[in-house]
Structure formats: C-alpha cells, structure tokens
Design an enzyme around this catalytic site. Structure first.
Site, short mmCIF file in Angstrom:
data_model
loop_
_atom_site.label_atom_id
_atom_site.label_comp_id
_atom_site.label_asym_id
_atom_site.label_seq_id
_atom_site.Cartn_x
_atom_site.Cartn_y
_atom_site.Cartn_z
N MET A 127 0.77 -12.84 -27.20
CA MET A 127 1.90 -12.58 -28.07
C MET A 127 2.83 -13.80 -28.02
SD MET A 127 0.85 -9.99 -25.94
CE MET A 127 2.10 -9.38 -24.81
N CYS A 178 8.51 -10.20 -32.80
CA CYS A 178 7.12 -10.67 -32.76
C CYS A 178 7.15 -12.18 -32.91
CB CYS A 178 6.28 -10.05 -33.88
SG CYS A 178 4.62 -10.77 -33.95
#
Length: 399
Positions: free
Chosen positions: A320, A110
């Site tokens: 993201m 992430c």
C-alpha cells in the site's frame, strides 16, 4: 379475480465516473458535483451509493454485481472537488469499501490512488488552467481530506494533455506507464506524535498470542510493525502462505486490534471490526534473497529489508502506498524495528522487498525538540485511466 397493479420498474441512475488504476490499486473516481444531490454530503446516502457502485456488501465475497474486484486493492472509491483552500487545487476524499460488510471506512488515505488524483483532477477540469503547463510537469496540490494532509502530485503533460503511457515500471503492475512523483508532506497524524506511545519500540502484549516488540507509527497511515521472526515467519512469504491460513489471519487481526488500542485509535477492542482500513499491520525482516509473486528472484543486495503488510484482513499483493510512507518514515528514524531490520543508522531513502518486487521511497526525518518529525516522503507511482463514462446503480439505492 383481482389484479395487482405493480409499479413499473424505475430506470437505473447514471452517475458520471472514471475507473482508474493508481499505483497497484484501482478505484472508481467521482467529481463531487457529479454525484446525486443526496450523496454530495457525507453520510448514509453517500455510503449506500458507493457500496452499490462497488458491489458491497457481498456475502459471496466476489463483488460480481459491482465495480469492485474482491480485494482491498480494488474495493476503493475517490471523490474529488475543487479545493476550498486557497493554497490547494483540489480536495480528495478516499472511501475504502468493505467487501462483505455494509460500511465504508473513511479513516485513512490510499497512497496508491493518490497518484491518480492529480491526473483525474486535471482531466476533470478541477485545476486552474494557468497552473498546468502545455509541456512539462504540472504540480497538483491535493488536500487529503480524510487525514487533513497535503499531497503534491507531479503530473507529466504533453501537448496540453496528461501523459499516461511511458516506460516507467512499477512492481505489482504488469504494464509500464508514465512516472508520477508523489510527495506526502508532513505525513504524520496531526492529532498525535509520529510515535503515539512516545517509544520507538513498544512491548505489545496480545492475550492468547504472546508478547512482541513493535514499532507503532502514524506517518502515511497508522501502522504496527513487528519482527517477522517473532511471528515465526521469514519475511519472504507470498499471499497464499498467509491468506490461505485462517489461523494466521485471525492472529494478525487480533494483533491489529490490540495495536490500535495501544495507539489510541480505538477505545475498546470491538471498535477494530468497523475500522478495517486503519491501522495496518506489517512484519519486517533483514534483507535476504526472495522470490516475487511473478517468479522473479530478488537478491539480498538489491534491498535494505523485506516487508509484508496486511490490508483489510489479507496480505497485500504488493505494498500500500500509505504503508510505504510509514516504512520509509520508520526506516529514517534510528532505533525503530524497521530501521534496525534495514541495518540501522541514518537513512534518507530505503529500498524494500514486497511480495511483487521492490520499491524505493525517500523520507526527510529530523529531530525537533526531542521529537522525530517527518518533513516529506516521496515515491514514484504511475496511473492510467481504464474507463470513463457512467456507472449505473438501481434508483432505490437510497431507500
């Protein structure tokens, strides 16, 4: 009359944890040594614990009985430990928890929460104090254990403490905070080339849907880029335009599965169902005026291109961090769909529009022995501790 003797209910487990916003995501952070012994090694027990912490699997899709927020951006867990490597400070593991299914996806990173790993590591005492200035910038050398890559997180320090507040604004986050520069070093997958098929643009055939030009890249996170127009989109769409359309979501998931197969990430299509976190699928379009989800107008000359990306089966509310790495990497290589949408030519930085606003990312690309290599991708994020203390889970979680 017989009496059934019920066992007294067991108290819940208390696990030290910190709830942190990193970039446009939120997650529950743990120091490895604070986890129950059963969960200190990878496996079923760890996955069960993290799912229960987040509140999954939840057939209602709300994660009411956990820390998750029922979106891909908020169904996240992080485990940090002192590094086993001499040239890194900490090892960082990221677990993307499925909302409605019983699994944790460990296949990727992430990028947004990467920014929070540095501050968390310092505050948790996992970084050698000699490497932390009282005032200035602490460079935390992070080993991203999921993808086996180095991330450098530049954490501002004031009077020996992590600076969290500031005036840096990040589209997709309502309040300003301190700026944290994050460098993703050589972000392409180690076990394949930057472009796993060897092509800058591939012909992707998806049965029942059509044939598309696609750029398949592994930098940051494996990503499938498709031209918005070929899908019937403008590239200016906001979440409700996609996420309220079941047919569109099914189409994107089918494209994602076929792209994963072509990239060699899976051996057969069915495997895509349990690999929701990777690859991502995104669509790009040339710069044009758009309106962000907050109602702000983004003028055509403010961006190089527009990008919309899906995460865990839904259009993402912003971008993201790992997909931003993929965007910058693809934009820096002349001839990819992303590069062409941005106007073509050589680029060292790119500013793209996303549903919440804009983001500027820098990439260092070079051609080595006929193959493109990305040396480093840099972007500014921010992070803030929201809560610290203990999460509680029923003690039968490992049963």
């Amino acid at each position: 009359m017989t009496h059934t003797h019920l066992l007294p209910p067991k108290p819940q487990l208390r696990v030290p944890a910190t709830y942190i916003r990193g970039g446009t995501s939120k997650g529950v952070f743990f120091s490895l040594n604070d986890l129950p012994p059963e969960a200190q090694t990878a496996g079923e027990a760890r996955d069960k614990l993290l799912m229960r912490v987040i509140g999954s699997p939840d057939a209602y899709g709300k994660q009411i009985d956990g820390m998750g927020g029922a979106t891909s951006s908020t169904s996240k867990t992080v485990i940090v430990a002192q590094s086993s490597r001499d040239d890194h400070d900490v090892d960082y593991l990221f677990g993307q928890v499925s909302i409605d299914k019983p699994f944790v996806d460990w296949s990727g990173n992430c990028g947004n929460l990467s920014a929070a790993v540095g501050p968390f590591a310092i505050q948790a005492g996992l970084v050698n104090s000699e490497r932390i200035p009282r005032n200035g910038i602490a460079e935390v050398r992070v080993w991203q254990a999921n993808i086996k890559k180095t991330i450098l997180v530049h954490v501002p320090m004031v009077d020996g403490r992590v600076q969290e507040t500031g005036d840096f604004e990040l589209d997709g986050v309502t309040f300003p905070a301190a700026e944290i520069l994050v460098d993703f070093v050589e972000p392409a997958a180690s076990d394949s080339s930057l472009f796993p098929t060897g092509n800058l643009i591939d012909d992707l055939e998806v049965p029942g849907i059509g044939r598309f030009n696609a750029t398949l890249i592994t930098a940051g996170i494996p990503t499938i880029f498709i031209d918005a127009e070929s899908l019937g989109y403008q590239g200016t769409e906001l979440q409700e335009a996609i996420n309220g359309d079941e047919k569109a979501l099914a189409m994107f998931e089918t494209i994602r599965a076929h792209g994963a197969l072509k990239m060699g990430l899976i051996d057969h299509l069915e495997q895509a169902q349990s690999r929701q976190h990777t690859p991502k699928v995104a669509f790009v379009s040339p710069a044009k005026e758009s309106v962000s989800s907050s109602g702000k107008t983004i003028k055509e000359d403010e961006v190089d291109l527009l990008v919309r990306a899906l995460s865990m089966g839904k259009l993402h509310h912003a971008m993201m961090g790992t997909a931003a790495v993929a965007i910058a990497s693809a934009a820096s290589v002349p001839g990819t769909l992303v590069n062409l949408a941005a106007g073509g030519g050589e680029k060292s930085t790119v500013t793209f529009g996303h549903p919440s606003g804009t983001l500027t990312v820098g990439a260092q690309a070079s051609l080595m022995s006929g193959d493109w290599v990305i040396k480093k991708v840099s972007m500014s994020r921010s992070a803030r501790v929201l809560m610290e203390g203990f999460v509680r889970v029923p003690s039968d979680v490992f049963a």
